[in-house]
Write a protein that holds these residues in place. Structure first.
Motif, PDB file in Angstrom:
ATOM      1  N   TYR A   4      18.788  11.991   8.358  1.00 48.34           N
ATOM      2  CA  TYR A   4      19.451  13.286   8.293  1.00 48.34           C
ATOM      3  C   TYR A   4      20.955  13.060   8.258  1.00 48.34           C
ATOM      4  CZ  TYR A   4      19.741  12.637  13.433  1.00 48.34           C
ATOM      5  OH  TYR A   4      19.961  12.147  14.685  1.00 48.34           O
ATOM      6  N   LYS A   5      21.680  14.035   7.680  1.00 49.30           N
ATOM      7  CA  LYS A   5      23.121  13.855   7.529  1.00 49.30           C
ATOM      8  C   LYS A   5      23.883  14.992   8.210  1.00 49.30           C
ATOM      9  CE  LYS A   5      23.502  16.073   2.961  1.00 49.30           C
ATOM     10  NZ  LYS A   5      23.925  15.894   1.570  1.00 49.30           N
ATOM     11  N   TYR A   6      25.191  14.767   8.386  1.00 51.67           N
ATOM     12  CA  TYR A   6      26.041  15.710   9.101  1.00 51.67           C
ATOM     13  C   TYR A   6      26.596  16.770   8.147  1.00 51.67           C
ATOM     14  CZ  TYR A   6      25.949  12.324  12.911  1.00 51.67           C
ATOM     15  OH  TYR A   6      25.560  11.500  13.907  1.00 51.67           O
ATOM     16  N   ILE A   7      26.434  18.041   8.525  1.00 51.77           N
ATOM     17  CA  ILE A   7      26.986  19.168   7.766  1.00 51.77           C
ATOM     18  C   ILE A   7      28.207  19.743   8.484  1.00 51.77           C
ATOM     19  CG2 ILE A   7      26.503  21.417   6.736  1.00 51.77           C
ATOM     20  CD1 ILE A   7      24.925  19.102   5.545  1.00 51.77           C
ATOM     21  N   TYR A   8      28.118  19.810   9.827  1.00 51.32           N
ATOM     22  CA  TYR A   8      29.233  20.322  10.627  1.00 51.32           C
ATOM     23  C   TYR A   8      29.189  19.637  11.989  1.00 51.32           C
ATOM     24  CZ  TYR A   8      31.689  23.255  13.993  1.00 51.32           C
ATOM     25  OH  TYR A   8      32.506  23.679  14.993  1.00 51.32           O
ATOM     26  N   VAL A   9      30.376  19.340  12.546  1.00 50.43           N
ATOM     27  CA  VAL A   9      30.491  18.818  13.916  1.00 50.43           C
ATOM     28  C   VAL A   9      31.679  19.489  14.584  1.00 50.43           C
ATOM     29  CG1 VAL A   9      29.423  16.572  13.484  1.00 50.43           C
ATOM     30  CG2 VAL A   9      31.878  16.873  13.098  1.00 50.43           C
ATOM     31  N   ASN A  10      31.586  19.759  15.909  1.00 49.00           N
ATOM     32  CA  ASN A  10      32.743  20.317  16.598  1.00 49.00           C
ATOM     33  C   ASN A  10      33.550  19.203  17.259  1.00 49.00           C
ATOM     34  OD1 ASN A  10      31.144  19.665  18.783  1.00 49.00           O
ATOM     35  ND2 ASN A  10      31.406  21.617  19.836  1.00 49.00           N
ATOM     36  N   ASP A  11      34.657  19.582  17.879  1.00 50.61           N
ATOM     37  CA  ASP A  11      35.553  18.593  18.470  1.00 50.61           C
ATOM     38  C   ASP A  11      34.860  17.792  19.568  1.00 50.61           C
ATOM     39  OD1 ASP A  11      37.551  19.280  16.809  1.00 50.61           O
ATOM     40  OD2 ASP A  11      38.703  20.470  18.250  1.00 50.61           O
ATOM     41  N   ALA A  12      34.075  18.471  20.414  1.00 48.55           N
ATOM     42  CA  ALA A  12      33.417  17.781  21.516  1.00 48.55           C
ATOM     43  C   ALA A  12      32.464  16.704  20.997  1.00 48.55           C
ATOM     44  CB  ALA A  12      32.659  18.786  22.378  1.00 48.55           C
ATOM     45  N   PHE A  13      31.810  16.972  19.879  1.00 46.33           N
ATOM     46  CA  PHE A  13      30.897  16.001  19.287  1.00 46.33           C
ATOM     47  C   PHE A  13      31.658  14.742  18.885  1.00 46.33           C
ATOM     48  CE2 PHE A  13      28.514  13.945  16.007  1.00 46.33           C
ATOM     49  CZ  PHE A  13      27.182  14.133  16.335  1.00 46.33           C
ATOM     50  N   CYS A  14      32.798  14.931  18.199  1.00 44.82           N
ATOM     51  CA  CYS A  14      33.598  13.790  17.738  1.00 44.82           C
ATOM     52  C   CYS A  14      34.124  12.980  18.923  1.00 44.82           C
ATOM     53  CB  CYS A  14      34.742  14.280  16.854  1.00 44.82           C
ATOM     54  SG  CYS A  14      34.197  15.084  15.332  1.00 44.82           S
ATOM     55  N   LYS A  15      34.634  13.699  19.930  1.00 39.58           N
ATOM     56  CA  LYS A  15      35.184  13.001  21.092  1.00 39.58           C
ATOM     57  C   LYS A  15      34.097  12.283  21.869  1.00 39.58           C
ATOM     58  CE  LYS A  15      39.079  16.207  21.581  1.00 39.58           C
ATOM     59  NZ  LYS A  15      39.661  17.301  22.380  1.00 39.58           N
ATOM     60  N   GLY A  16      32.936  12.918  22.007  1.00 42.53           N
ATOM     61  CA  GLY A  16      31.858  12.316  22.779  1.00 42.53           C
ATOM     62  C   GLY A  16      31.338  11.030  22.166  1.00 42.53           C
ATOM     63  N   LEU A  17      31.325  10.962  20.825  1.00 39.43           N
ATOM     64  CA  LEU A  17      30.822   9.772  20.141  1.00 39.43           C
ATOM     65  C   LEU A  17      31.939   8.874  19.634  1.00 39.43           C
ATOM     66  CD1 LEU A  17      27.834  11.239  18.111  1.00 39.43           C
ATOM     67  CD2 LEU A  17      27.875  10.289  20.410  1.00 39.43           C
ATOM     68  N   ASN A  18      33.205   9.291  19.914  1.00 40.21           N
ATOM     69  CA  ASN A  18      34.378   8.492  19.552  1.00 40.21           C
ATOM     70  C   ASN A  18      34.407   8.182  18.051  1.00 40.21           C
ATOM     71  OD1 ASN A  18      36.770   7.148  20.007  1.00 40.21           O
ATOM     72  ND2 ASN A  18      35.771   5.186  20.376  1.00 40.21           N
ATOM     73  N   VAL A  19      34.271   9.242  17.240  1.00 41.35           N
ATOM     74  CA  VAL A  19      34.297   9.088  15.793  1.00 41.35           C
ATOM     75  C   VAL A  19      34.956  10.322  15.203  1.00 41.35           C
ATOM     76  CG1 VAL A  19      32.038  10.139  15.485  1.00 41.35           C
ATOM     77  CG2 VAL A  19      32.867   8.524  13.768  1.00 41.35           C
ATOM     78  N   SER A  20      35.643  10.164  14.056  1.00 43.33           N
ATOM     79  CA  SER A  20      36.374  11.280  13.457  1.00 43.33           C
ATOM     80  C   SER A  20      35.463  12.135  12.577  1.00 43.33           C
ATOM     81  CB  SER A  20      37.540  10.764  12.612  1.00 43.33           C
ATOM     82  OG  SER A  20      37.061  10.077  11.486  1.00 43.33           O
TER      83      SER A  20
END
Length: 834
Positions: A36-52
């Motif tokens: 499965y692929k990413y369509i949308y991510v919020n800021d908390a998601f990026c920070k939690g997984l340490n990825v932009s």
């Protein structure tokens, strides 16, 4: 109340502490979920997984996180399939963390996950009740068990699930070694022993691993996800250890089954000599697919336009029609076409089908590409194609050569023979001293890209661009090389580099070079400069053509180059030149100025003396270069303005003298025309002094444009050809340009332009009629025509005054203004001598 926009919702989601993402499932050829692929991510998601965010959107999860377990895909596909939301806690090997997850379906193949990391809660033994509550949720949703070792009390506590997972009841602390050492699969035993040893020795604080353990009840090995961490220490010695064991046999089975299925499918594709692909019409690009690239002979096929380049030209319309059809209708179809793959023609069969989005547009195109070259029914067609290929090979403008695995040249085409002038060339003939290093490169990399070399032929340097690629494996010949003659391109490049700094007409430095060169000039270099502007260049261009003007510029540029050999000389514009000096005095620059003026004043073009305006300056300590340049330029313009009036007056006289010498437009003719025109002007009611002066000047210069006409045409005794007549008629425009340059009076210039217009609108150059023609032009037309008739020309005998008056009357209202003709006839009758 305002309406939320998409941006508004995203801003709200970005402020939430929970990690939120929307995904779209990816299916394999058999329709099974594979990723499965990413369509949308919020800021908390990026920070939690340490990825932009930019590294996630549009990419598959397995591409970003290669170690993600298949069970996550299975859980999410079930949610999308049933539409039933699910809340669960699970451990991720990829991140070595536990997550509390809530997932729900949002659309076709799409779902949203909301989760937060609960690893710390599980590890914090002070929050045992919270752990139990969390684990209760965990047990409700997964086959998982919680256990705790209290080494100080030698107690083992665990949840009921553990006995089922392990396959043993009434587990004691003494069972620990049997359970987690002896019952572990032999292939996993060393791994778990090492981790357990490091945990007890306080070298690590937690253990996370997937292992197989023997279930004594089921009499089989089962896969478990095993997580254990130190919850409490005394003097760096662990006394309390907690852990979670989860049965992942089902997930492992499905994962293995999926891998085996994909492996079988890949092997089937190899046997069938086919490859699958995914294409996105909106970006006109393919999903990253090394197998597709290799199949078509590319390093990395990305865009459709690259694919089109290898399609056989004769089949390109078939390929394009199929592509257009699938994007328009999304209807699957199968087509066949030829393609050039690694230097050989392949017959390919393409089967494609499209998927539409919510807007009804084709958003994805799935396809299967198969090599059908070996099919029996096309072998005869291949033979014909190969004959064509051989013809192309031998007639190609590029040199082509084939190498075997020992780097012997086995085949060359005719162009190669001509380029190298060799019948039986060797590898060393082509690559000379670099042969050994290039051999090593070909062995290591399999290709040589755009290698540029110089080759001497008939005492001339030739430049070649050589590319060598590895051919299909299994062939006797291993490499194919292409040689392109880039000698002209090299010379063009050198020429371009020259033109970047040089003026194309004079070969002096151009303005670009001058501006770059002077950017960092300082007072320390004691610079000085002269600005020169050739006066009257526009007049020469208008009167005699730009070729004569160019000759003047080149002559002046050559003089500057020969005279000022130690200075930087540049052409700044059309007629403006700059000379940059170092360590010169004002006296030196004054001498330079006088030399330049002496040279220019000796130049005479068609009887016209050329002049030049010169200004100079020297940089003072408080100046910058722009100040010095501006001062020299202002002085040059000052001299130009001071001398303009006398120069223009002199130019008129000089041009008219030259014109009288080369044509029958004599000074006497102009004087007679002036007498007629002046009297006719008075009869028309215009007798002011300036008007009389203007009509007399027009009478003198009305044919000044003939100075630019060839003497052969001006003095031709017979009829003029159509081309010659067109050139003769152009003297009106030439005269207008000259008059505009040297006479500051628009009325005079317009009279020169329009004195051959006819009253009925059939004249030239602009077919004006009646009062559209300026009064001065209508008067000159009558006066000039009358004197020409009674005086004659080399192509026309003179006629009597009576016949001339009759001609005026006959052409009244046609060629001439009828009222002015009546005035002129009356004037002639009252002046018997005329």
């Amino acid at each position: 109340m305002g309406k939320y926009t998409t941006d508004s919702y995203e801003q709200i989601l970005d402020k939430l502490e929970n990690s939120i993402a929307e995904h779209e499932l990816i299916y394999d050829e058999s329709g099974q979920p594979m990723d499965y692929k990413y369509i949308y991510v919020n800021d908390a998601f990026c920070k939690g997984l340490n990825v932009s965010e930019k590294d996630l959107i549009g990419r598959a999860v397995s591409e970003v996180f290669p170690n993600i377990e298949y069970r996550w895909i299975k859980i999410y596909s079930e949610i999308v399939k049933t539409g039933v939301a699910k809340k669960f806690v699970d451990y991720s090997v990829q991140f070595h963390e536990y997550f509390d997850v809530y997932a729900f379906k949002t659309g076709e193949h799409r779902f949203v996950t909301s989760f937060h990391n609960v690893t710390k809660q599980l590890k914090n033994n002070k929050k045992f009740q919270q752990d139990e509550e969390l684990l209760r949720t965990f047990r409700d949703n997964t086959k998982a068990a919680f256990f705790e070792f209290d080494l100080s009390k030698k107690l083992l506590s665990y949840s009921d699930n553990l006995e089922e997972i392990i396959g043993r009841k009434d587990i004691t602390l003494e069972d620990y070694r049997n359970l987690f050492i002896h019952l572990v699969h032999p292939d996993d035993r060393a791994k778990i022993e090492k981790l357990n040893h490091n945990l007890i020795r306080n070298r690590i604080s937690e253990v996370t691993v997937e292992i197989r353990i023997y279930n004594e009840t089921k009499k089989v090995y089962v896969w478990i996800s095993f997580f254990m961490y130190v919850a409490q220490k005394v003097r760096d010695f662990p006394i309390n250890i907690k852990g979670i064991i989860r049965d992942i046999s089902e997930e492992k089975f499905l994962e293995t089954e999926a891998l085996e299925r994909n492996m079988l499918f890949e092997e089937a594709k190899k046997v069938a000599n086919m490859v699958t692909f995914l294409y996105y019409p909106q970006s006109m690009s393919f999903e990253y697919n090394p197998k597709l690239s290799h199949f078509l002979g590319f390093d990395n096929l990305e865009y459709l336009e690259e694919y089109r380049k290898v399609i056989h030209p004769a089949d390109l319309h078939v390929f394009d029609r199929s592509t257009d059809s699938i994007i328009t209708d999304s209807v699957g179809e199968t087509t066949k076409f030829r393609a050039y793959v690694n230097g050989e023609i392949k017959y390919l069969q393409s089967s494609i089908f499209g998927i539409k989005n919510d807007e009804g547009k084709t958003s994805k195109v799935f396809g299967i590409l198969r090599d059908i070259t070996g099919d029996q029914h096309i072998k005869s067609e291949m033979e014909r194609t190969n004959r064509s290929f051989r013809q192309i090979f031998n007639t190609s403008p590029a040199g082509i050569f084939i190498l075997d695995e020992n780097f012997n040249i086995t085949i060359i085409n005719e162009s190669f023979k001509i380029l190298f002038n060799l019948e039986e060339p060797s590898f060393f003939d082509v690559f000379d001293q670099k042969s050994n290093s290039i051999m090593d490169l070909l062995v290591e990399k399999g290709e040589l890209k755009r290698f540029e070399t110089r080759y001497q032929k008939n005492d001339r340097d030739k430049y070649f661009l050589i590319t060598v690629v590895e051919m299909m494996s299994g062939l006797q010949n291993k490499y194919q090389g292409t040689v392109i003659d880039i000698t002209d391109r090299k010379k063009s490049t050198e020429r371009i580099e020259y033109l970047a700094t040089r003026d194309t007409l004079t070969s002096l430095f151009n303005r670009n070079y001058f501006e770059e060169h002077t950017k960092n000039i300082s007072f320390d270099e004691h610079p000085g400069m002269l600005i020169c502007d050739i006066d009257g260049l526009k007049l020469i261009n208008d009167a005699f053509g730009h070729l004569e003007g160019d000759k003047l510029l080149v002559s002046f540029a050559n003089y500057l180059s020969d005279t000022f050999t130690d200075e930087v000389i540049a052409r700044l514009g059309g007629d403006e030149f700059a000379i940059l000096t170092n360590n010169k005095t004002f006296d030196d620059l004054e001498q330079y100025k006088n030399k330049i003026k002496d040279f220019v004043t000796e130049i005479i073009l068609f009887g016209i003396h050329v002049d030049i305006s010169v200004g100079y300056s020297i940089m003072q300590e408080e100046m910058i270069f722009e100040d010095m340049f501006r001062l020299a330029e202002n002085r040059m313009y000052h001299h130009k303005l001071m001398e303009r009036s006398s120069r223009k007056s002199h130019s008129v006289n000089t041009i008219m003298e030259t014109l009288h010498q080369k044509t029958e437009e004599t000074k006497e003719h102009c004087e007679r025309v002036a007498v007629y025109a002046e009297e006719l002007l008075r009869l028309a009611g215009h007798s002011r002094v300036y008007e009389v002066e203007e009509i007399r000047l027009i009478s003198q210069v009305h044919d000044i444009g003939k100075i630019a006409i060839s003497e052969t045409i001006l003095n031709k005794p017979g009829l003029l050809t159509v081309t010659e007549m067109l050139e003769m008629k152009s003297h009106c425009e030439s005269g207008f340009k000259i008059a505009s340059n040297i006479i500051n009076n628009e009325e005079i210039a317009l009279a020169v332009l329009y004195h051959h217009e006819r009253y009925d609108g059939t004249g030239y150059p602009h077919q004006l009629e009646k009062d559209q023609i300026p009064l001065y032009a209508r008067i000159i037309s009558i006066a000039d025509s009358y004197d020409t008739m009674i005086s004659g020309r080399h192509y026309q005998k003179p006629i009597s005054k009576e016949l001339a008056k009759n001609e005026l009357l006959i052409n009244k209202g046609k060629q001439f203004d009828p009222e002015l003709v009546d005035f002129f006839i009356k004037y002639l009758e009252n002046s018997p001598d005329l």
